[in-house]
Design an enzyme around this catalytic site. Sequence first.
Site, PDB file in Angstrom:
ATOM      1  N   GLU A 178     -10.028  12.136  17.822  1.00  0.00           N
ATOM      2  CA  GLU A 178      -9.159  11.342  16.957  1.00  0.00           C
ATOM      3  C   GLU A 178      -9.786  11.231  15.569  1.00  0.00           C
ATOM      4  O   GLU A 178     -10.633  10.351  15.331  1.00  0.00           O
ATOM      5  CB  GLU A 178      -9.001   9.929  17.524  1.00  0.00           C
ATOM      6  N   HIS A 188     -12.963   3.770  21.033  1.00  0.00           N
ATOM      7  CA  HIS A 188     -11.881   3.958  20.058  1.00  0.00           C
ATOM      8  C   HIS A 188     -12.421   3.587  18.679  1.00  0.00           C
ATOM      9  O   HIS A 188     -13.232   2.664  18.547  1.00  0.00           O
ATOM     10  CB  HIS A 188     -10.691   3.074  20.437  1.00  0.00           C
TER      11      HIS A 188
HETATM   12  C1  PEP Z   1      -4.741   5.535  18.406  1.00  0.00           C
HETATM   13  O1  PEP Z   1      -4.713   4.327  18.225  1.00  0.00           O
HETATM   14  O2  PEP Z   1      -5.508   6.023  19.240  1.00  0.00           O
HETATM   15  C2  PEP Z   1      -3.838   6.377  17.633  1.00  0.00           C
HETATM   16  C3  PEP Z   1      -3.943   7.671  17.755  1.00  0.00           C
HETATM   17  O3  PEP Z   1      -2.948   5.737  16.809  1.00  0.00           O
HETATM   18  P1  PEP Z   1      -1.707   6.415  16.043  1.00  0.00           P
HETATM   19  O4  PEP Z   1      -0.994   7.303  17.030  1.00  0.00           O
HETATM   20  O5  PEP Z   1      -0.871   5.266  15.611  1.00  0.00           O
HETATM   21  O6  PEP Z   1      -2.263   7.206  14.910  1.00  0.00           O
END
Ligand code: PEP
Length: 239
Positions: free
Chosen positions: A164, A94
């Site tokens: 992400e 992450h």
């Molecule tokens: C995450 O922590 O993986 C994430 C996507 O956070 P958020 O949905 O708050 O952007």
Amino acid sequence: MINLTNFLSIFIANWKLNGNIEFINEYYQKLSINSKNCVVVCSPSIFLNRLKSDNNNLFTGAQDVSIYNEGAYTGEISSKMLLDEKIDFCLVGHSERRKLFNEKNETVKKKSFNLIDNTIIPVICIGETLEQKEKNLTKSILVEQLQNSIPENSNFQNTIIAYEPIWAIGTGLTPSLNEINDVHSFIKNIDNKFNNYKILYGGSVKASNSADINSLKNVDGCLVGGASLKVDQFNKIIS
Ligand code: PEP
């Protein structure tokens, strides 16, 4: 190991460093799951054992794992221990761990290898910073992260990839739907090996945008941080 192809979409709640016993009890009473989807709740490790449920579509995930299997590593939890506790998924790499705990691709690779070896599905997170995006480096960063963080024992049945964009995490910003679909398609085609991998999108997913994001051809589900802490919101996202 869970058969990922049994599910229409996969939704993962990343609670980060949040939650307590009262929160969990209320959350699990209210959580409402569509039988076609796979829902994974990743809580802080100390609560993992409290999250058990008999719902066949609801699973438990850790947020991190040690690179070590056993020994003098105070504070660590191994893949084998997660397996012993019947944990099915684990987030790896992450962006918060990469940034705040200096986790490198090589570490992500080793952790993911050990998880797969213990029949736990790693959810390997990749994504670019805003600066990299502005310099048009998104695709080359993703290639580098994938090449160096996916272990040799990985395949589409035992590994999930989560795209992400770091600038989208917790900011309320998201790429456009076209951009998300395009990046997911790019990832699936970097190498034939990735064609059938489940690829989740994460970054400011909420009830108001999840249906559009999840309906994209190359999106197989979502990784949700902030909005997963409100069970009513999360129920809408996973419905
Ligand atoms: C995450 O922590 O993986 C994430 C996507 O956070 P958020 O949905 O708050 O952007």
